[in-house]
Design a protein around this motif. Structure first.
Motif, PDB file in Angstrom:
ATOM      1  N   ASN A  87       0.825  -1.204   0.000  1.00  0.00           N
ATOM      2  CA  ASN A  87       0.000   0.000   0.000  1.00  0.00           C
ATOM      3  C   ASN A  87       0.859   1.253   0.000  1.00  0.00           C
ATOM      4  O   ASN A  87       2.073   1.197   0.217  1.00  0.00           O
ATOM      5  CB  ASN A  87      -0.929  -0.017   1.215  1.00  0.00           C
ATOM      6  CG  ASN A  87      -1.971  -1.105   1.128  1.00  0.00           C
ATOM      7  OD1 ASN A  87      -3.001  -0.953   0.474  1.00  0.00           O
ATOM      8  ND2 ASN A  87      -1.721  -2.235   1.794  1.00  0.00           N
ATOM      9  N   LYS A  88       0.220   2.391  -0.225  1.00  0.00           N
ATOM     10  CA  LYS A  88       0.920   3.669  -0.322  1.00  0.00           C
ATOM     11  C   LYS A  88       0.785   4.398   1.016  1.00  0.00           C
ATOM     12  O   LYS A  88      -0.191   5.124   1.247  1.00  0.00           O
ATOM     13  CB  LYS A  88       0.331   4.491  -1.464  1.00  0.00           C
ATOM     14  CG  LYS A  88       0.478   3.832  -2.827  1.00  0.00           C
ATOM     15  CD  LYS A  88      -0.165   4.643  -3.930  1.00  0.00           C
ATOM     16  CE  LYS A  88      -1.685   4.601  -3.830  1.00  0.00           C
ATOM     17  NZ  LYS A  88      -2.317   5.336  -4.965  1.00  0.00           N
ATOM     18  N   LYS A  97      -4.309   4.250  -0.008  1.00  0.00           N
ATOM     19  CA  LYS A  97      -3.601   5.388   0.568  1.00  0.00           C
ATOM     20  C   LYS A  97      -3.775   5.386   2.085  1.00  0.00           C
ATOM     21  O   LYS A  97      -4.896   5.387   2.597  1.00  0.00           O
ATOM     22  CB  LYS A  97      -4.151   6.686  -0.038  1.00  0.00           C
ATOM     23  CG  LYS A  97      -3.409   7.933   0.366  1.00  0.00           C
ATOM     24  CD  LYS A  97      -3.895   9.135  -0.442  1.00  0.00           C
ATOM     25  CE  LYS A  97      -5.351   9.442  -0.174  1.00  0.00           C
ATOM     26  NZ  LYS A  97      -5.795  10.699  -0.836  1.00  0.00           N
ATOM     27  N   THR A 145      -2.336   7.284   5.714  1.00  0.00           N
ATOM     28  CA  THR A 145      -1.628   8.414   6.299  1.00  0.00           C
ATOM     29  C   THR A 145      -1.559   8.238   7.806  1.00  0.00           C
ATOM     30  O   THR A 145      -2.590   8.045   8.460  1.00  0.00           O
ATOM     31  CB  THR A 145      -2.336   9.745   5.968  1.00  0.00           C
ATOM     32  OG1 THR A 145      -2.437   9.884   4.547  1.00  0.00           O
ATOM     33  CG2 THR A 145      -1.566  10.927   6.546  1.00  0.00           C
ATOM     34  N   HIS A 151      -4.291  13.942   4.546  1.00  0.00           N
ATOM     35  CA  HIS A 151      -4.724  12.774   3.781  1.00  0.00           C
ATOM     36  C   HIS A 151      -5.439  13.200   2.502  1.00  0.00           C
ATOM     37  O   HIS A 151      -5.228  12.607   1.432  1.00  0.00           O
ATOM     38  CB  HIS A 151      -5.649  11.916   4.644  1.00  0.00           C
ATOM     39  CG  HIS A 151      -5.960  10.577   4.057  1.00  0.00           C
ATOM     40  ND1 HIS A 151      -5.029   9.578   3.904  1.00  0.00           N
ATOM     41  CD2 HIS A 151      -7.126  10.062   3.561  1.00  0.00           C
ATOM     42  CE1 HIS A 151      -5.596   8.506   3.380  1.00  0.00           C
ATOM     43  NE2 HIS A 151      -6.868   8.780   3.152  1.00  0.00           N
ATOM     44  N   ARG A 196      -2.993  14.593  -0.314  1.00  0.00           N
ATOM     45  CA  ARG A 196      -2.007  13.700  -0.924  1.00  0.00           C
ATOM     46  C   ARG A 196      -2.353  13.387  -2.369  1.00  0.00           C
ATOM     47  O   ARG A 196      -3.527  13.425  -2.775  1.00  0.00           O
ATOM     48  CB  ARG A 196      -1.928  12.390  -0.131  1.00  0.00           C
ATOM     49  CG  ARG A 196      -1.128  12.510   1.164  1.00  0.00           C
ATOM     50  CD  ARG A 196      -0.991  11.167   1.827  1.00  0.00           C
ATOM     51  NE  ARG A 196      -0.445  10.171   0.920  1.00  0.00           N
ATOM     52  CZ  ARG A 196      -0.334   8.871   1.216  1.00  0.00           C
ATOM     53  NH1 ARG A 196      -0.755   8.438   2.406  1.00  0.00           N
ATOM     54  NH2 ARG A 196       0.170   8.033   0.348  1.00  0.00           N
TER      55      ARG A 196
END
Length: 384
Positions: A165-166, A329, A331, A380, A383
């Protein structure tokens, strides 16, 4: 007359026996037979299970669930309030513990199984009593097995979070520094929101392998007894993973909180989800006061490190089939450490009642959460 009746029952019905009985009765009231009377009185003392048992450290009147029921009754009919209020209990001790001598836990409810048995609404799918002694006094075998479990879980968490995941971490150095280089003997309490069942251990995948795969440096964490400790195999796995079974619904005086205080006294790292559950609706929940008790009663005031994360519920959704996802995504924002040492010392100096002190400490964390959440949600959204 009781003596006379007893003699008649056994067939002694003559006048001589009656007068003898009266003489015996007079002798008994004169003090010649004190023990039988005392025994008779003791026999009719109300049974312990029928008497209300006060919790000296946490009065019934301050329990949140009772407070809500009483508040509702007050609004509907003040005249009927006396019928639903619990019996009056002695007030808590007026002299709170000093900073050098934390309150004794021996007089508190220390066995989670016994506490849960008093509350029919709390189900105990599996007996967890045997887990706590092993966590208090870990053997060499325990450390070796724990090292194996922690290493496997740590590598898996890092792979999922950092490679599948990022993930972006803000102020990561704060977390790494406090986990690895805080003063010796000073406990660390990290607190964060709870959006997914993968929050722990998943979040710790952001740490270096030397920390996340080391059983002596990785966190202690509380896990729900009815989810993680439902049988022996699961209990062994989570126990060696340094997860402490907490029984939700029985209050702050339970074995899980006691053990966290003991680990804090030893200078360990403890992670807490003060929301008390997976917050799937992402509401701003009132934080549970267990974290306040851990901080207040720790012999050494911990460093409190708030964190907030977004996107973990995308990595492991809270709906079936509960499968880990890719390319999501995430954070994680590590906030400023909270130094509550002076604040806690002031509460003890002013002899603030324990329930109020716990609430005030927890409110400090709630305020930090509110600011950190707004900041993290903005990061978040912005991004790529």
């Amino acid at each position: 007359m009781l003596m006379v009746k007893c003699l008649r029952i056994h067939g002694h019905v003559g006048p001589a026996s009656t007068s003898a009985a009266m003489r015996s009765l007079n002798w008994m009231f004169a003090g010649g037979c004190k023990q039988p009377i005392q025994a008779l009185v003791v026999r009719y003392v109300q049974a312990p299970e029928a008497r209300p048992v006060p919790d000296e450290g946490y009065p019934v009147s301050s329990q949140s669930d009772r407070k809500e029921s009483i508040s509702t009754a007050t609004q509907t009919d003040r005249r009927s309030l006396s019928q639903i209020q619990p019996p009056s209990l002695p007030p808590p001790t007026s002299s709170p513990p000093s900073s050098s001598s934390p309150p004794s836990m021996s007089d508190r409810i220390a066995d989670a199984q016994q506490v849960a048995a008093k509350d029919a609404s709390v189900a105990m799918p599996y007996n967890i009593d045997w887990i706590f002694p092993r966590m208090r006094n870990p053997t060499t075998f325990w450390h070796v097995t724990s090292q194996l479990v922690v290493s496997v879980v740590g590598i898996f968490s890092k792979f999922v979070l950092m490679f599948m995941n990022k993930t972006r971490v803000y102020n990561k150095e704060r977390l790494v520094h406090l986990v690895s280089k805080r003063p010796k003997g000073v406990p660390l309490v990290t607190v964060s929101n709870h959006y997914s069942c993968f929050d722990d251990p998943g979040l710790w995948g952001v740490l270096p392998l030397g920390l996340v795969c080391n059983t002596f440096s990785v966190r202690w964490s509380m896990a729900a007894h009815d989810i993680c400790f439902t049988n022996k195999a699961h209990s062994l796995f989570f126990m060696f993973g340094k997860c402490i079974p907490v029984v939700r619904g029985i209050g702050v005086y339970q074995e899980a909180i006691n053990l966290c205080i003991e680990k804090a006294a030893q200078g360990h790292w403890i992670h807490i989800f003060p929301e008390g559950k997976v917050n799937m609706e992402k509401d701003e929940l009132r934080l549970k006061w267990g974290v306040g008790r851990i901080i207040y009663e720790s012999p050494k005031i911990p460093i409190i490190l708030p964190m907030w994360h977004e996107g973990m519920d995308d990595v492991l959704p809270n709906v079936e089939p509960y499968v880990l996802q890719r390319k999501k995504k995430v954070t994680l924002n590590v906030g400023q450490p909270l130094d509550l040492n002076d604040f806690v010392q002031e509460l003890k100096k002013k002899q603030v009642a324990e329930p109020i002190a716990r609430k005030l400490i927890t409110d400090k964390i709630q305020e930090a959460f509110r600011d950190l959440r707004a900041e993290t949600e903005k990061l978040h959204r912005e991004r790529d």
